[in-house]
Design a protein around this motif. Structure first.
Motif, PDB file in Angstrom:
ATOM      1  N   ASN A  11     -37.785 -23.815   9.634  1.00 43.99           N
ATOM      2  CA  ASN A  11     -37.257 -24.769  10.605  1.00 43.99           C
ATOM      3  C   ASN A  11     -35.866 -24.365  10.859  1.00 43.99           C
ATOM      4  O   ASN A  11     -35.055 -24.021  10.208  1.00 43.99           O
ATOM      5  CB  ASN A  11     -37.337 -26.344   9.815  1.00 43.99           C
ATOM      6  CG  ASN A  11     -38.574 -26.785   9.878  1.00 43.99           C
ATOM      7  OD1 ASN A  11     -39.545 -26.397  10.578  1.00 43.99           O
ATOM      8  ND2 ASN A  11     -38.832 -27.275   8.937  1.00 43.99           N
ATOM      9  N   VAL A  12     -35.352 -24.542  11.979  1.00 50.31           N
ATOM     10  CA  VAL A  12     -34.266 -24.248  12.471  1.00 50.31           C
ATOM     11  C   VAL A  12     -33.443 -25.249  13.467  1.00 50.31           C
ATOM     12  O   VAL A  12     -34.189 -26.203  14.215  1.00 50.31           O
ATOM     13  CB  VAL A  12     -33.959 -23.017  13.442  1.00 50.31           C
ATOM     14  CG1 VAL A  12     -32.804 -22.551  14.015  1.00 50.31           C
ATOM     15  CG2 VAL A  12     -34.577 -21.963  12.533  1.00 50.31           C
ATOM     16  N   THR A  13     -32.235 -25.505  13.291  1.00 48.20           N
ATOM     17  CA  THR A  13     -31.510 -26.652  13.849  1.00 48.20           C
ATOM     18  C   THR A  13     -30.591 -26.087  14.906  1.00 48.20           C
ATOM     19  O   THR A  13     -29.828 -24.789  14.846  1.00 48.20           O
ATOM     20  CB  THR A  13     -30.693 -27.519  13.143  1.00 48.20           C
ATOM     21  OG1 THR A  13     -29.775 -26.661  12.589  1.00 48.20           O
ATOM     22  CG2 THR A  13     -31.447 -28.229  12.215  1.00 48.20           C
ATOM     23  N   VAL A  14     -30.637 -26.510  16.335  1.00 43.86           N
ATOM     24  CA  VAL A  14     -29.674 -26.099  17.471  1.00 43.86           C
ATOM     25  C   VAL A  14     -28.664 -27.196  17.568  1.00 43.86           C
ATOM     26  O   VAL A  14     -29.052 -28.436  17.784  1.00 43.86           O
ATOM     27  CB  VAL A  14     -30.305 -25.846  18.575  1.00 43.86           C
ATOM     28  CG1 VAL A  14     -29.706 -25.252  19.756  1.00 43.86           C
ATOM     29  CG2 VAL A  14     -31.377 -24.553  18.231  1.00 43.86           C
ATOM     30  N   THR A  15     -27.214 -26.817  17.695  1.00 45.99           N
ATOM     31  CA  THR A  15     -26.302 -27.928  17.712  1.00 45.99           C
ATOM     32  C   THR A  15     -25.108 -27.496  18.776  1.00 45.99           C
ATOM     33  O   THR A  15     -24.779 -26.310  18.861  1.00 45.99           O
ATOM     34  CB  THR A  15     -25.776 -28.311  16.231  1.00 45.99           C
ATOM     35  OG1 THR A  15     -26.732 -28.494  15.375  1.00 45.99           O
ATOM     36  CG2 THR A  15     -24.764 -29.405  16.428  1.00 45.99           C
ATOM     37  N   ASN A  16     -24.892 -28.293  19.548  1.00 48.09           N
ATOM     38  CA  ASN A  16     -23.558 -28.310  20.302  1.00 48.09           C
ATOM     39  C   ASN A  16     -22.410 -28.046  19.699  1.00 48.09           C
ATOM     40  O   ASN A  16     -22.178 -29.040  18.796  1.00 48.09           O
ATOM     41  CB  ASN A  16     -23.668 -29.354  21.280  1.00 48.09           C
ATOM     42  CG  ASN A  16     -22.638 -29.184  22.276  1.00 48.09           C
ATOM     43  OD1 ASN A  16     -21.491 -28.856  22.218  1.00 48.09           O
ATOM     44  ND2 ASN A  16     -23.132 -29.382  23.585  1.00 48.09           N
ATOM     45  N   VAL A  17     -21.657 -27.146  19.752  1.00 47.43           N
ATOM     46  CA  VAL A  17     -20.516 -26.739  18.924  1.00 47.43           C
ATOM     47  C   VAL A  17     -19.526 -27.531  19.136  1.00 47.43           C
ATOM     48  O   VAL A  17     -19.063 -27.799  20.305  1.00 47.43           O
ATOM     49  CB  VAL A  17     -20.132 -25.230  18.988  1.00 47.43           C
ATOM     50  CG1 VAL A  17     -18.955 -24.935  18.091  1.00 47.43           C
ATOM     51  CG2 VAL A  17     -21.294 -24.431  18.334  1.00 47.43           C
ATOM     52  N   LYS A  18     -18.486 -28.103  18.292  1.00 40.29           N
ATOM     53  CA  LYS A  18     -17.470 -28.894  18.391  1.00 40.29           C
ATOM     54  C   LYS A  18     -16.417 -28.466  19.313  1.00 40.29           C
ATOM     55  O   LYS A  18     -15.712 -29.406  20.113  1.00 40.29           O
ATOM     56  CB  LYS A  18     -16.775 -29.261  17.108  1.00 40.29           C
ATOM     57  CG  LYS A  18     -17.640 -30.304  16.119  1.00 40.29           C
ATOM     58  CD  LYS A  18     -16.875 -30.534  14.813  1.00 40.29           C
ATOM     59  CE  LYS A  18     -17.795 -31.321  13.998  1.00 40.29           C
ATOM     60  NZ  LYS A  18     -17.088 -31.796  12.799  1.00 40.29           N
ATOM     61  N   ILE A  19     -16.084 -27.265  19.474  1.00 41.75           N
ATOM     62  CA  ILE A  19     -15.207 -26.679  20.299  1.00 41.75           C
ATOM     63  C   ILE A  19     -15.305 -26.735  21.902  1.00 41.75           C
ATOM     64  O   ILE A  19     -14.322 -26.906  22.456  1.00 41.75           O
ATOM     65  CB  ILE A  19     -14.754 -25.022  19.917  1.00 41.75           C
ATOM     66  CG1 ILE A  19     -15.823 -24.352  20.450  1.00 41.75           C
ATOM     67  CG2 ILE A  19     -14.173 -25.118  18.478  1.00 41.75           C
ATOM     68  CD1 ILE A  19     -15.558 -22.993  20.453  1.00 41.75           C
ATOM     69  N   ASN A  20     -16.371 -27.077  22.219  1.00 41.57           N
ATOM     70  CA  ASN A  20     -17.009 -27.150  23.619  1.00 41.57           C
ATOM     71  C   ASN A  20     -16.193 -28.223  24.421  1.00 41.57           C
ATOM     72  O   ASN A  20     -15.991 -29.241  23.892  1.00 41.57           O
ATOM     73  CB  ASN A  20     -18.466 -27.484  23.745  1.00 41.57           C
ATOM     74  CG  ASN A  20     -19.238 -26.377  23.486  1.00 41.57           C
ATOM     75  OD1 ASN A  20     -18.980 -25.214  23.993  1.00 41.57           O
ATOM     76  ND2 ASN A  20     -20.142 -26.642  22.708  1.00 41.57           N
ATOM     77  N   THR A  21     -15.518 -28.134  25.688  1.00 41.43           N
ATOM     78  CA  THR A  21     -14.954 -29.198  26.392  1.00 41.43           C
ATOM     79  C   THR A  21     -15.644 -29.271  27.667  1.00 41.43           C
ATOM     80  O   THR A  21     -16.802 -28.319  28.045  1.00 41.43           O
ATOM     81  CB  THR A  21     -13.419 -29.027  26.310  1.00 41.43           C
ATOM     82  OG1 THR A  21     -13.307 -27.372  27.163  1.00 41.43           O
ATOM     83  CG2 THR A  21     -12.737 -28.789  25.113  1.00 41.43           C
ATOM     84  N   GLU A  22     -14.612 -29.739  28.805  1.00 42.49           N
ATOM     85  CA  GLU A  22     -15.283 -29.484  30.259  1.00 42.49           C
ATOM     86  C   GLU A  22     -15.243 -28.119  30.648  1.00 42.49           C
ATOM     87  O   GLU A  22     -15.843 -27.853  31.834  1.00 42.49           O
ATOM     88  CB  GLU A  22     -14.455 -30.605  31.102  1.00 42.49           C
ATOM     89  CG  GLU A  22     -13.017 -30.109  31.148  1.00 42.49           C
ATOM     90  CD  GLU A  22     -12.018 -30.731  30.179  1.00 42.49           C
ATOM     91  OE1 GLU A  22     -10.893 -30.725  30.547  1.00 42.49           O
ATOM     92  OE2 GLU A  22     -12.504 -31.037  29.151  1.00 42.49           O
ATOM     93  N   HIS A  23     -14.528 -27.199  30.029  1.00 38.51           N
ATOM     94  CA  HIS A  23     -14.156 -25.921  30.324  1.00 38.51           C
ATOM     95  C   HIS A  23     -15.328 -25.062  29.928  1.00 38.51           C
ATOM     96  O   HIS A  23     -16.100 -25.257  28.964  1.00 38.51           O
ATOM     97  CB  HIS A  23     -12.924 -25.199  29.767  1.00 38.51           C
ATOM     98  CG  HIS A  23     -11.638 -26.102  29.996  1.00 38.51           C
ATOM     99  ND1 HIS A  23     -11.267 -26.297  31.223  1.00 38.51           N
ATOM    100  CD2 HIS A  23     -10.832 -26.807  29.443  1.00 38.51           C
ATOM    101  CE1 HIS A  23     -10.035 -27.047  31.454  1.00 38.51           C
ATOM    102  NE2 HIS A  23      -9.872 -27.211  30.098  1.00 38.51           N
ATOM    103  N   PRO A  24     -15.717 -23.897  30.668  1.00 30.86           N
ATOM    104  CA  PRO A  24     -16.667 -23.043  30.169  1.00 30.86           C
ATOM    105  C   PRO A  24     -16.456 -22.453  29.018  1.00 30.86           C
ATOM    106  O   PRO A  24     -15.407 -22.090  28.594  1.00 30.86           O
ATOM    107  CB  PRO A  24     -16.949 -22.046  31.425  1.00 30.86           C
ATOM    108  CG  PRO A  24     -15.722 -22.070  32.011  1.00 30.86           C
ATOM    109  CD  PRO A  24     -14.987 -23.383  31.981  1.00 30.86           C
ATOM    110  N   HIS A  25     -17.577 -22.001  28.102  1.00 27.73           N
ATOM    111  CA  HIS A  25     -17.476 -21.256  26.857  1.00 27.73           C
ATOM    112  C   HIS A  25     -18.714 -20.235  26.862  1.00 27.73           C
ATOM    113  O   HIS A  25     -19.642 -20.844  26.819  1.00 27.73           O
ATOM    114  CB  HIS A  25     -17.562 -22.099  25.639  1.00 27.73           C
ATOM    115  CG  HIS A  25     -16.301 -22.854  25.720  1.00 27.73           C
ATOM    116  ND1 HIS A  25     -16.324 -24.102  26.318  1.00 27.73           N
ATOM    117  CD2 HIS A  25     -15.025 -22.762  24.771  1.00 27.73           C
ATOM    118  CE1 HIS A  25     -15.090 -24.686  25.949  1.00 27.73           C
ATOM    119  NE2 HIS A  25     -14.273 -23.821  25.115  1.00 27.73           N
ATOM    120  N   PHE A  26     -18.428 -18.920  27.099  1.00 31.54           N
ATOM    121  CA  PHE A  26     -19.622 -18.101  27.157  1.00 31.54           C
ATOM    122  C   PHE A  26     -19.099 -16.673  26.561  1.00 31.54           C
ATOM    123  O   PHE A  26     -18.027 -16.569  26.132  1.00 31.54           O
ATOM    124  CB  PHE A  26     -20.131 -17.929  28.615  1.00 31.54           C
ATOM    125  CG  PHE A  26     -19.019 -17.596  29.694  1.00 31.54           C
ATOM    126  CD1 PHE A  26     -19.017 -16.263  29.972  1.00 31.54           C
ATOM    127  CD2 PHE A  26     -18.059 -18.344  30.139  1.00 31.54           C
ATOM    128  CE1 PHE A  26     -18.079 -15.856  31.080  1.00 31.54           C
ATOM    129  CE2 PHE A  26     -16.892 -17.874  30.930  1.00 31.54           C
ATOM    130  CZ  PHE A  26     -17.036 -16.470  31.426  1.00 31.54           C
TER     131      PHE A  26
END
Length: 302
Positions: free
Chosen positions: A20-35
């Motif tokens: 079982n694996v969880t996938v979570t949106n990371v806290k550092i995300n904002t309206e700016h792109p992160h890639f």
């Protein structure tokens, strides 16, 4: 802070057993792109996002937002901590970076950018084409003395550098044409041997088990020699999907396999990296319910 969580069976990723694996949106995300994620050490990663001033405002060049490289710590709780922009010598005039990696010994920085009037090649070429440069770190200056990799031809684009664990093989994407090692689609994944002193073998296409008549992008090679990459070829869930392929003892890759939902979605999913134990990692996605543009997501075994 909005985030969403999935619990799923991830046997197809190639873990030693189904977990079982969880996938979570990371806290550092904002309206700016992160890639443009890349693992550069066991507990360090880099990624690409907009360059901000001290007041959190976008820095721009000729009206366009600047992209630069950020470094952070790979955290056991799923966050990326101690994030800061890496130091690049301003005299290098590198104003827009779209992907990067650092050599295993920490001495070389490979990055994707466009030509400037400082280093533009002679003759006709497309200013919109990307190429890969390599620089070294000097105290007091930061990363400096960048040189265009010698196999980058100005008429084509080269991007998304990724290094093998031993630093002896460089993977990247390009749309170069001609000869046996031509690109099949919009962009293919190639590799070169790193020979030292900014010399490399001739680029070699990874072949039809990896590349298609569509676009292959954002390669990452894990410690167990599994290649992860993104492609928008037919048969996906939608947009770009993440695929994996194991390298054999002879250096060739198996036929690439698409990763299951919810690592893949109906939107663009790409830029996956995974730890040395194949148990945790990050990827970027433009999926619904994100915080902004491209967001970073963390996955881990329960």
């Amino acid at each position: 802070m909005k985030c969403f969580l999935y619990v799923f069976l991830l046997g197809l990723i190639g873990f030693a057993q189904t977990e079982n694996v969880t996938v979570t949106n990371v806290k550092i995300n904002t309206e700016h792109p992160h890639f443009g994620l890349m693992r550069i050490a066991d507990n360090k990663i880099i990624f690409i996002s907009h360059l901000l001033d001290k007041k959190g405002r976008l820095k721009r060049f000729q009206g366009a937002p600047l992209l630069t490289i950020y470094q952070g710590d790979w955290s056991n709780n799923g966050n990326i901590e101690n994030v800061k922009a890496i130091e690049i010598d301003p005299k290098q005039k590198i104003s827009n970076i779209t992907s990067a990696t650092i050599s295993p010994d920490g001495k070389l920085l490979y990055l994707t950018t466009r030509y400037t009037y400082k280093n533009k090649p002679k003759g006709d070429f497309n200013m919109d084409n990307f190429h890969i440069e390599v620089g070294e770190f000097k105290a007091g200056l930061g990363w400096t003395d960048f040189k265009v990799l010698p196999f980058c031809k100005p008429r084509y684009s080269y991007a998304h550098p990724a290094l093998s664990k031993d630093g002896k093989t460089l993977y990247f994407t390009t749309n170069q044409r001609g000869g046996k090692e031509t690109t099949k689609g919009g962009s293919d994944i190639f590799k070169v041997d790193v020979l030292g002193n900014n010399t490399y073998s001739n680029p070699k296409n990874l072949g039809s088990k990896i590349n298609s008549y569509s676009r292959e992008m954002f390669p990452f090679i894990s410690d167990d020699s599994t290649l992860y990459f993104a492609s928008n070829k037919a048969g996906g869930f939608g947009g770009f999907d993440i695929y994996r392929s194991k390298m054999g003892d002879d250096g060739t890759f198996e036929k690439a396999v698409k990763l299951p939902k919810p690592i893949n979605s109906k939107k663009d999913d790409f830029s996956l990296i995974i730890d040395a134990n194949n148990s945790t990692g990050y990827f970027s996605s433009k999926r619904e319910k994100g915080k902004g543009d491209d967001d970073i997501y963390y996955f881990a075994e329960n």
